[in-house]
Design a protein around this motif. Structure first.
Motif, short mmCIF file in Angstrom:
data_model
loop_
_atom_site.label_atom_id
_atom_site.label_comp_id
_atom_site.label_asym_id
_atom_site.label_seq_id
_atom_site.Cartn_x
_atom_site.Cartn_y
_atom_site.Cartn_z
N GLY A 514 0.57 -1.48 0.10
CA GLY A 514 0.07 -0.26 0.05
C GLY A 514 0.45 1.36 -0.69
O GLY A 514 2.12 0.99 0.61
N THR A 515 0.14 2.21 -0.79
CA THR A 515 1.06 3.33 -0.20
C THR A 515 -0.39 4.25 -0.08
O THR A 515 -1.52 4.47 -0.78
CB THR A 515 0.99 3.80 -1.45
OG1 THR A 515 2.24 4.83 -1.55
CG2 THR A 515 0.39 3.87 -3.27
N GLY A 516 0.28 6.07 0.66
CA GLY A 516 -0.30 7.24 0.03
C GLY A 516 0.41 8.23 0.18
O GLY A 516 1.53 8.63 0.74
N LEU A 517 -0.78 9.78 0.77
CA LEU A 517 0.30 11.14 0.54
C LEU A 517 -0.85 11.87 1.45
O LEU A 517 -2.52 11.78 1.32
CB LEU A 517 0.45 11.36 -1.36
CG LEU A 517 0.68 12.75 -0.95
CD1 LEU A 517 2.57 12.38 -0.77
CD2 LEU A 517 0.59 13.07 -2.47
N GLU A 518 -0.71 11.62 2.60
CA GLU A 518 -1.32 12.83 3.64
C GLU A 518 -0.59 14.29 3.64
O GLU A 518 0.72 14.57 3.61
CB GLU A 518 -0.79 12.12 5.14
CG GLU A 518 -1.62 12.64 6.39
CD GLU A 518 -1.00 12.13 6.94
OE1 GLU A 518 -0.94 12.69 8.34
OE2 GLU A 518 -1.25 10.91 7.60
N PHE A 519 -1.37 15.27 3.93
CA PHE A 519 -1.05 16.99 3.63
C PHE A 519 -2.49 17.41 4.93
O PHE A 519 -3.05 16.57 4.38
CB PHE A 519 -1.13 17.33 2.49
CG PHE A 519 -2.53 16.44 1.29
CD1 PHE A 519 -3.09 17.82 1.23
CD2 PHE A 519 -2.66 15.26 0.19
CE1 PHE A 519 -5.03 17.33 0.74
CE2 PHE A 519 -3.65 15.68 -0.12
CZ PHE A 519 -5.02 15.98 -0.06
N PRO A 520 -1.87 18.67 5.46
CA PRO A 520 -2.55 19.17 5.45
C PRO A 520 -3.84 20.56 4.71
O PRO A 520 -3.36 20.67 3.86
CB PRO A 520 -1.99 19.91 6.81
CG PRO A 520 -0.36 20.62 5.57
CD PRO A 520 -1.11 19.26 4.68
N ILE A 521 -5.09 20.35 5.56
CA ILE A 521 -6.08 21.25 4.32
C ILE A 521 -6.52 22.27 5.73
O ILE A 521 -7.33 22.94 5.19
CB ILE A 521 -7.06 20.14 4.37
CG1 ILE A 521 -7.89 19.36 5.40
CG2 ILE A 521 -7.19 19.48 3.22
CD1 ILE A 521 -9.11 18.74 4.99
N GLU A 528 -5.96 11.91 3.77
CA GLU A 528 -5.01 11.67 3.19
C GLU A 528 -5.27 10.54 2.32
O GLU A 528 -6.94 10.24 1.66
CB GLU A 528 -4.35 10.07 4.03
CG GLU A 528 -3.45 9.43 3.01
CD GLU A 528 -2.96 7.65 4.64
OE1 GLU A 528 -2.12 7.14 4.89
OE2 GLU A 528 -4.02 7.26 4.89
N VAL A 529 -4.44 10.49 1.10
CA VAL A 529 -5.56 9.73 -0.92
C VAL A 529 -4.50 8.12 -0.47
O VAL A 529 -3.39 8.84 -0.04
CB VAL A 529 -5.52 10.75 -1.07
CG1 VAL A 529 -6.47 10.89 -1.69
CG2 VAL A 529 -4.17 11.17 -2.16
#
Length: 788
Positions: A514-521, A528-529
């Protein structure tokens, strides 16, 4: 007039002059003149060097006092073990014995600190001249290294072993002594909070039953200043604006094996916010847009973090409006009578000062960019002292450094400043081996490798392997917290697991990547997607027939037909997202924190599985009764819904026991009991497509010394697992319906929390107070304690 004396007489007077310089005042001021100077005993030191220290020229008239001065200069040069200055007629004999050369340096008697660590503080070096004063200084440095590790009773003595060729072995004999532990931490002047609560705030801890493993219970002077700051932050975040630590009094026992520390504090009154205003003292700048960012409310308890958060939001507005050198100055007016603080945010024009450059030193492993990205300010930006302080806190929070100092100094002009960052590296990796116990899985073993600063890039790497009865797992996780130099957290993970008859009548095999990309909103929210690809197998299902003979077996060992239908391998390809909001990120309310999350994963982008899995979570934790008791509540729910021609399998569905205490992992939810519905024929847990659970608990002290790390708790759980895509099962040709309706279960119990060096352990003693007849209870469980 020069008077010539016998050699013995002159030598005797010289010796008397050296031994008793005061006596020379009463002696005649005889003078000597030497036509020759003879040097004896010198092997490595050049004669010219010796003569330069003696400073006596041929033919020069010298007094007995000047001869004594020459002797002193030679002795103080540090080059010779013994020195004699002997007049022999017209010849001056300088007889020296050089210090030996160090052959090797050894440390004996040390067990707690290894040679490599101690030799780092030793300045004496092999193949160099031995210096007694330096050896004593080295012994003191070794003793200080032991003192820093909590052994103030350590004693170090330098010894020499003579070797041929004027060489020696330098040996430091160490008597380590016992740890100088902190037996008691007390407070004077505290009324709002108990000693027990304040001790929880400190980095320094009292010695307890686990004193052999815990280092925070040893006295370290450098921790005192940190403890003072922690106490100050604790009180001021709770409204005590006048709090201060008046004095810290550490006392050592006569045997030097224990410390007693007392913090003398002044709490002052608790303040609340009074009137709150925002004004602008800059021509042409309206305060209204800035006032909208104010989060301080009249009547709320004073907390510097709320003020700082409001200032940060106002500074963002200034940047958006293109305003440079704007200071948001908080002006506080105390009202002792009403115990309120009037607050005014004043927009003022600050000095035109720029950041010339940021210099980083001390990072031998960590790359500069890992430290530099903690600054929101770059070279050429307007200088913001508050932002520099915040950057320093972010650097310390990384956990990569044992010490991190951020200071500023004037740059090449009065309008420029240089930011100096000095750090001291510390280990960031660990290799762990451990054992675990579960009532269902029995004794297990695990090994793990973690690195929080992989290759000095700030990346995280973790590898774990565990094995227990019928359950083996291996997984890895890699995290890049700043992808492309931005606050983008990229994750790559994978793993493999297999179970053999683990509370079931079938085996499983699973592998995933698995892989994911997390960022602040937002300031407290993150998104995270992700994508996950897995291959899951259900095999060796007991279908009631022997695999070798094909003959029927005992019907009591047969699995549910609904599980038999699930046998096989399926590939799942799913994309998903999750949103989380955590109030603890800003810490605006020190007494209460909460976390919310919502997630969805859609399977069907390839693979064999088509479903949508949705989950929600809400958790809150608060402190009451002078912050002695922690109250927690958590609610979570989930649903997995199939679409197309797909249906959920048992490994896709929820298992209730993992969400409710008092039940086994497969202990509640829909269960195939066979045609008799008495649990004698099949009795297989099937899981459910839906679940909800509400968990509440209180954690409180038990009256034991807090250094034991043991507290108690009470809990109550309620929830349910229900729902199947297919409820029609069969057994020996007969079809029947499985009950998958929602039925509420509830449990109560007590917990023992124990903080140990291997982690916070939790012992749960539970009782199911509302259950179905077929449910499986679990009255005791040992787990790792975690917070939401």
């Amino acid at each position: 007039m020069t008077r010539k004396l016998g050699t013995r007489a002159v030598a005797l007077m010289t010796a008397l002059a050296v031994a008793t310089p005061v006596a020379m005042v009463a002696m005649p001021a005889w003078a000597y003149s030497f036509n020759d100077v003879r040097i004896e005993g010198a092997e490595r030191i050049e004669p010219a060097t010796i003569l330069s220290f003696a400073n006596i020229a041929r033919g020069q008239e010298v007094s007995a006092g000047e001869l004594n001065d020459a002797l002193q200069r030679l002795q103080n040069s540090g080059l010779f073990e013994t020195v004699e200055v002997i007049p022999q007629g017209n010849t001056l004999v300088i007889r020296v014995s050089e210090y030996p050369t160090i052959n090797q340096i050894n440390i004996e008697g040390n067990r707690r600190l290894d040679d490599e660590r101690l030799l780092e503080v030793v300045q004496s070096q092999p193949r160099r001249v031995y210096q007694p004063s330096q050896a004593l200084a080295d012994a003191t440095a070794i003793a200080q290294a032991y003192a820093a590790s909590g052994r103030l009773a350590a004693r170090v003595d330098p010894r020499i072993i003579r070797r041929d060729g004027n060489r020696i072995d330098l040996v430091f004999e160490v008597r380590e002594g016992d740890l100088t532990e902190i037996e008691r931490i007390g407070f004077a002047g505290n009324r709002a909070f108990s000693d027990r609560r304040l001790r929880q705030v400190l980095e320094t801890k009292q010695a307890g039953i686990l004193r052999t493993f815990i280092r925070s219970d040893t006295f370290a002077p450098e921790r005192i200043s940190l403890d003072e700051q922690l106490l100050t932050d604790f009180y001021r975040s709770r409204g005590y604006a006048d709090f201060r630590v008046q004095a810290v009094a550490p006392e050592i026992a006569r045997e030097r094996d224990a410390f007693y520390i007392t913090f003398n504090i002044q709490e002052g009154p608790q303040y609340r916010f009074g009137s709150v205003n925002t004004v602008s003292e800059i021509a042409g700048v309206e305060a209204s847009a800035f006032a909208e960012q104010n989060r301080v409310r009249t009547g709320s308890v004073y907390n510097p973090a709320i003020i700082d958060n409001s200032i940060r939001r106002m500074e963002t507005v200034a940047i958006e409006q293109g305003l440079d050198f704007v200071n948001i100055e908080p002006r506080v007016t105390r009202n002792p009578g009403s115990r309120t603080l009037d607050l005014t945010f004043a927009l003022t024009r600050g000095p035109r000062i720029f950041v010339e450059r940021i210099d980083i030193e001390g990072n031998t492993t960590t790359l500069d960019r890992v430290i530099r990205r903690q600054f929101r300010t770059v070279e050429g930006d307007p200088f913001n002292p508050r932002e520099i302080r915040n950057s320093a806190e972010r650097i310390r929070a990384l956990g990569y450094f044992s010490d991190a100092q951020v200071e500023t100094r004037q740059g090449s002009s009065e309008q420029q400043v240089i930011v100096d960052v000095n750090v001291e590296e510390q280990p960031t990796g660990s290799l762990s081996f451990g054992a675990s116990y579960g009532q269902n899985s029995g004794v297990g073993f695990n090994a793990g490798l973690t690195e929080r600063n992989f290759l000095g890039r700030g990346q995280q790497l973790g590898i774990n392997v565990s094995t227990a009865s019928g359950d083996q797992k291996a997984d890895f996780n890699f995290v890049e917290p700043y992808l492309l130099g931005r606050d983008l957290r990229w994750r790559l993970s994978g793993g493999y697991s297999e179970t053999e008859r683990l509370n079931s009548k079938y085996d499983t095999r699973s592998a995933y990547l698995g892989t994911g990309l997390e960022f602040p909103i937002s300031q407290n929210g993150r998104l995270e997607v992700r994508y996950r690809l897995s291959r899951d197998s259900i095999l060796n299902v007991q279908d009631g027939f022997d695999d070798e003979t094909g003959l029927p077996t005992d019907t009591e060992d047969r699995s549910s037909s609904l599980i038999i239908d699930d046998e096989g391998t399926r590939v799942t390809s799913a994309i998903g997202y999750s949103y989380s909001y955590d109030s603890r990120i800003t810490g605006l309310n020190p007494l209460t924190g909460y976390r919310l999350s919502f997630s969805q994963d859609v399977a069907g982008l390839g693979g064999d599985v088509k479903n949508v899995k949705t989950g929600i979570f809400a958790g809150v934790e608060s402190r009451a009764w002078r912050e002695e008791v922690a109250l927690r509540a958590e609610f979570e729910a989930g649903a997995v819904v199939s679409y197309g021609d797909s249906s959920t399998r048992i490994n896709d569905r929820y298992r209730g026991g993992s969400h409710m205490r008092g039940f086994e992992p497969n202990g509640l939810g829909p269960r195939d009991l066979g045609p008799s519905q008495e649990g004698d024929d099949v009795n297989d847990a099937l899981g459910g497509n839906y679940y909800w659970a509400l968990r509440t608990e209180a954690q409180f002290p038990l009256g034991l010394p807090e250094e034991y790390g043991i507290t108690g708790g009470l809990f109550a759980d309620v929830g349910s697992v229900w729902g199947l895509d297919n409820t029609t099962a069969s057994f020996e040709g007969d079809s029947y319906e499985v009950d998958d309706s929602m039925k509420v279960r509830a449990s109560i119990g007590a917990s023992i929390f124990w903080t140990t060096p291997i982690g916070p352990l939790r012992f749960n003693f539970a009782k199911a107070v509302k259950k179905e007849e077929q449910d499986k209870e679990q009255k005791f469980d040992l787990t790792i304690s975690t917070n939401f």
